[in-house]
Design an enzyme around this catalytic site. Structure first.
Site, PDB file in Angstrom:
ATOM      1  N   ARG A   1       0.999  -1.244  -0.029  1.00 54.90           N
ATOM      2  CA  ARG A   1      -0.065  -0.105   0.045  1.00 54.90           C
ATOM      3  C   ARG A   1       0.959   1.207  -0.065  1.00 54.90           C
ATOM      4  NH1 ARG A   1      -5.142   1.786   3.648  1.00 54.90           N
ATOM      5  NH2 ARG A   1      -6.014   0.321   2.072  1.00 54.90           N
TER       6      ARG A   1
ATOM      7  N   HIS B   1      -7.522   0.876  -6.279  1.00 54.34           N
ATOM      8  CA  HIS B   1      -7.536   0.033  -4.695  1.00 54.34           C
ATOM      9  C   HIS B   1      -8.442  -1.498  -5.032  1.00 54.34           C
ATOM     10  CE1 HIS B   1      -7.779  -1.085  -0.732  1.00 54.34           C
ATOM     11  NE2 HIS B   1      -8.598  -0.338  -0.525  1.00 54.34           N
TER      12      HIS B   1
ATOM     13  N   GLN C   1     -10.162  -3.882  -2.919  1.00 50.30           N
ATOM     14  CA  GLN C   1     -11.616  -3.344  -2.409  1.00 50.30           C
ATOM     15  C   GLN C   1     -12.827  -3.561  -3.212  1.00 50.30           C
ATOM     16  OE1 GLN C   1     -12.041  -1.201   0.317  1.00 50.30           O
ATOM     17  NE2 GLN C   1     -14.141  -1.818   0.186  1.00 50.30           N
TER      18      GLN C   1
ATOM     19  N   ASP D   1     -17.204   7.743  -0.842  1.00 49.74           N
ATOM     20  CA  ASP D   1     -15.810   7.787  -0.155  1.00 49.74           C
ATOM     21  C   ASP D   1     -15.313   8.996   0.353  1.00 49.74           C
ATOM     22  OD1 ASP D   1     -12.910   6.946   0.380  1.00 49.74           O
ATOM     23  OD2 ASP D   1     -12.509   7.191  -1.763  1.00 49.74           O
TER      24      ASP D   1
ATOM     25  N   CYS E   1     -16.285   2.537   1.226  1.00 47.30           N
ATOM     26  CA  CYS E   1     -15.025   1.553   1.481  1.00 47.30           C
ATOM     27  C   CYS E   1     -14.497   1.724   2.879  1.00 47.30           C
ATOM     28  CB  CYS E   1     -13.889   1.984   0.415  1.00 47.30           C
ATOM     29  SG  CYS E   1     -13.688   3.714   0.487  1.00 47.30           S
TER      30      CYS E   1
ATOM     31  N   ARG F   1     -13.775  -7.756   2.736  1.00 44.64           N
ATOM     32  CA  ARG F   1     -12.300  -7.502   2.585  1.00 44.64           C
ATOM     33  C   ARG F   1     -11.466  -8.596   2.890  1.00 44.64           C
ATOM     34  NH1 ARG F   1     -10.191  -2.642   1.947  1.00 44.64           N
ATOM     35  NH2 ARG F   1      -8.530  -3.884   0.937  1.00 44.64           N
TER      36      ARG F   1
HETATM   37  N1  NVA Z   1      -9.750   7.477  -1.574  1.00 47.75           N
HETATM   38  C1  NVA Z   1      -9.526   6.826  -0.066  1.00 47.75           C
HETATM   39  C2  NVA Z   1      -9.963   5.443   0.128  1.00 47.75           C
HETATM   40  C3  NVA Z   1      -9.371   4.936   1.440  1.00 47.75           C
HETATM   41  C4  NVA Z   1      -9.866   3.316   1.402  1.00 47.75           C
HETATM   42  C5  NVA Z   1      -8.195   7.026   0.022  1.00 47.75           C
HETATM   43  O1  NVA Z   1      -7.258   6.924  -0.863  1.00 47.75           O
HETATM   44  O2  NVA Z   1      -7.803   7.701   1.260  1.00 47.75           O
HETATM   45  N1   CP Z   2     -11.104   0.401   2.699  1.00 42.86           N
HETATM   46  C1   CP Z   2      -9.587   0.484   3.096  1.00 42.86           C
HETATM   47  O1   CP Z   2      -9.036   0.338   2.219  1.00 42.86           O
HETATM   48  O2   CP Z   2      -9.657   0.531   4.555  1.00 42.86           O
HETATM   49  P1   CP Z   2      -8.191   0.628   5.261  1.00 42.86           P
HETATM   50  O3   CP Z   2      -7.681   1.909   4.709  1.00 42.86           O
HETATM   51  O4   CP Z   2      -8.793   0.827   6.711  1.00 42.86           O
HETATM   52  O5   CP Z   2      -7.440  -0.599   4.805  1.00 42.86           O
END
Ligand code: NVA
Ligand code: CP
Length: 332
Positions: A108, A135, A138, A232, A274, A319
């Site tokens: 990540r 992502h 997800q 989101d 998410c 997830r």
């Molecule tokens: N768009 C958000 C998704 C988090 C799961 C981010 O990248 O922070």
């Molecule tokens: N939805 C998601 O990816 O959550 P986290 O940031 O907690 O992993």
């Protein structure tokens, strides 16, 4: 043709066929049932998986850790500090080191190029646990949850994503919907739409499956008749916090509230997110936004978040099951 994903990386949904995605969704459903019934068979005994997180995570990290543990694999967590990654060692060198020790790597981070470099040089499957661009793991959980809460097949589903139409979630939902032949409306102001090349790419995929992805600046129009509304956060991890004010102004009309749920005209529309979410003022950021901008919720109101239409915690649980399917399919 039999589907075999062994050894494959999951960098973006673009690299998967609709049949391969359905295969992973079916496997996740079966693994979920097996765990619930107490008959899960560990198929990853002795495997070692590295989990690299340059950004914070609750669900993705827990999903990988629990899925690996359930299947007999071991994980090594590497957070934003505590390893040499990025500071004193390149991603390319890290890839070649980790590839000698681990059977797979989850990543990540920020740049999509980094997860691709890891896959190119490690020689083991690499899983994208979120980048600025996409992502993919997800989306599998999202589609699994949709399947659980409707009798429709995926290709008959119509859903709306409300918010930043350029962010990683909007982009990955667009690719996923196009792949599965779904109808997706992205409710977003014109200034937050993705670049033309991305839209052409989505349209090219959708043309092969009968799906549609369109952008709509009128929030009420966007949700008309949909089976699911998805939203989101308005500012993603890694974006400049100085942009909160501007983003709130742009996205306020796209907030998922009771009036927007009613505007679907569909009494059984379900709500997806998410997560994490700013639906009240009980987080540090939520409280700060209330103080600075006088708002008690951002992308979704607490009322919708806590309503019976909200299936977000089923989605969060999924997830883990979908990540487990990816691990088993690519490593067992
Ligand atoms: N768009 C958000 C998704 C988090 C799961 C981010 O990248 O922070
Ligand atoms: N939805 C998601 O990816 O959550 P986290 O940031 O907690 O992993």
């Amino acid at each position: 043709m039999a589907i075999n994903l062994r050894g494959q990386s999951v960098l973006a949904l673009d690299n998967f066929t609709p049949d391969q995605l359905r295969f992973l969704l079916d496997m996740a459903r079966d693994l979920k049932a097996a765990k619930r019934s107490g008959f899960e068979q560990p198929r990853l005994n002795g495997k070692n998986i590295a989990l690299i997180f340059e950004k914070d995570s609750t669900r993705t990290r827990s999903g990988f850790e629990v899925a690996a543990h359930d299947q007999g694999a071991h994980v090594t967590f590497m957070g934003p500090s505590g390893s040499h990654i990025g500071q004193s060692e390149t991603i390319k060198d890290t890839a070649r080191v980790l590839g000698r020790m681990f059977d797979a790597i989850e990543f990540r981070g920020f740049a999509q190029a980094d997860v691709e470099t890891l896959a190119q040089y490690s020689g083991v499957p690499v899983y994208n646990g979120l980048t600025d661009d996409t992502h993919p793991t997800q989306i599998l959980a999202d589609f699994m949850t949709m399947r659980e809460f409707t009798h429709k097949t995926l290709s008959d589903i119509r859903f709306a994503f409300m918010g930043d139409g350029r962010n990683n979630m909007a982009r990955s939902l667009a690719v996923g919907a196009a792949k599965m032949g779904m109808d997706l409306v992205i409710g977003s102001p014109p200034s937050l739409r993705p670049e033309a090349a991305f839209i052409t790419h989505i349209d090219d995929i959708a043309r092969t499956t009968g799906g549609t992805v369109r952008f709509e600046a009128d929030a009420r129009q966007a949700v008309s008749g949909v089976d699911f509304i998805y939203t989101d956060v308005w500012l993603s991890m890694g974006e400049d916090a100085a942009r909160w004010g501007e983003r709130i102004e742009l996205l306020k009309p796209f907030q998922v509230n009771a009036a927007l749920m009613a505007a679907t005209g569909n009494p059984v529309t379900k709500f997806l997110h998410c997560l994490p979410s700013f639906h009240n003022t009980d987080t540090v950021i939520g409280a700060d936004m209330a103080k600075r901008f006088g708002i008690t919720a951002m992308e979704v109101t607490d009322e919708v978040f806590e309503s019976p239409a909200s299936i977000i915690f089923d989605q969060a649980e999924n997830r883990m099951h979908t990540i487990k399917a990816i691990l088993v399919a690519t490593l067992a």
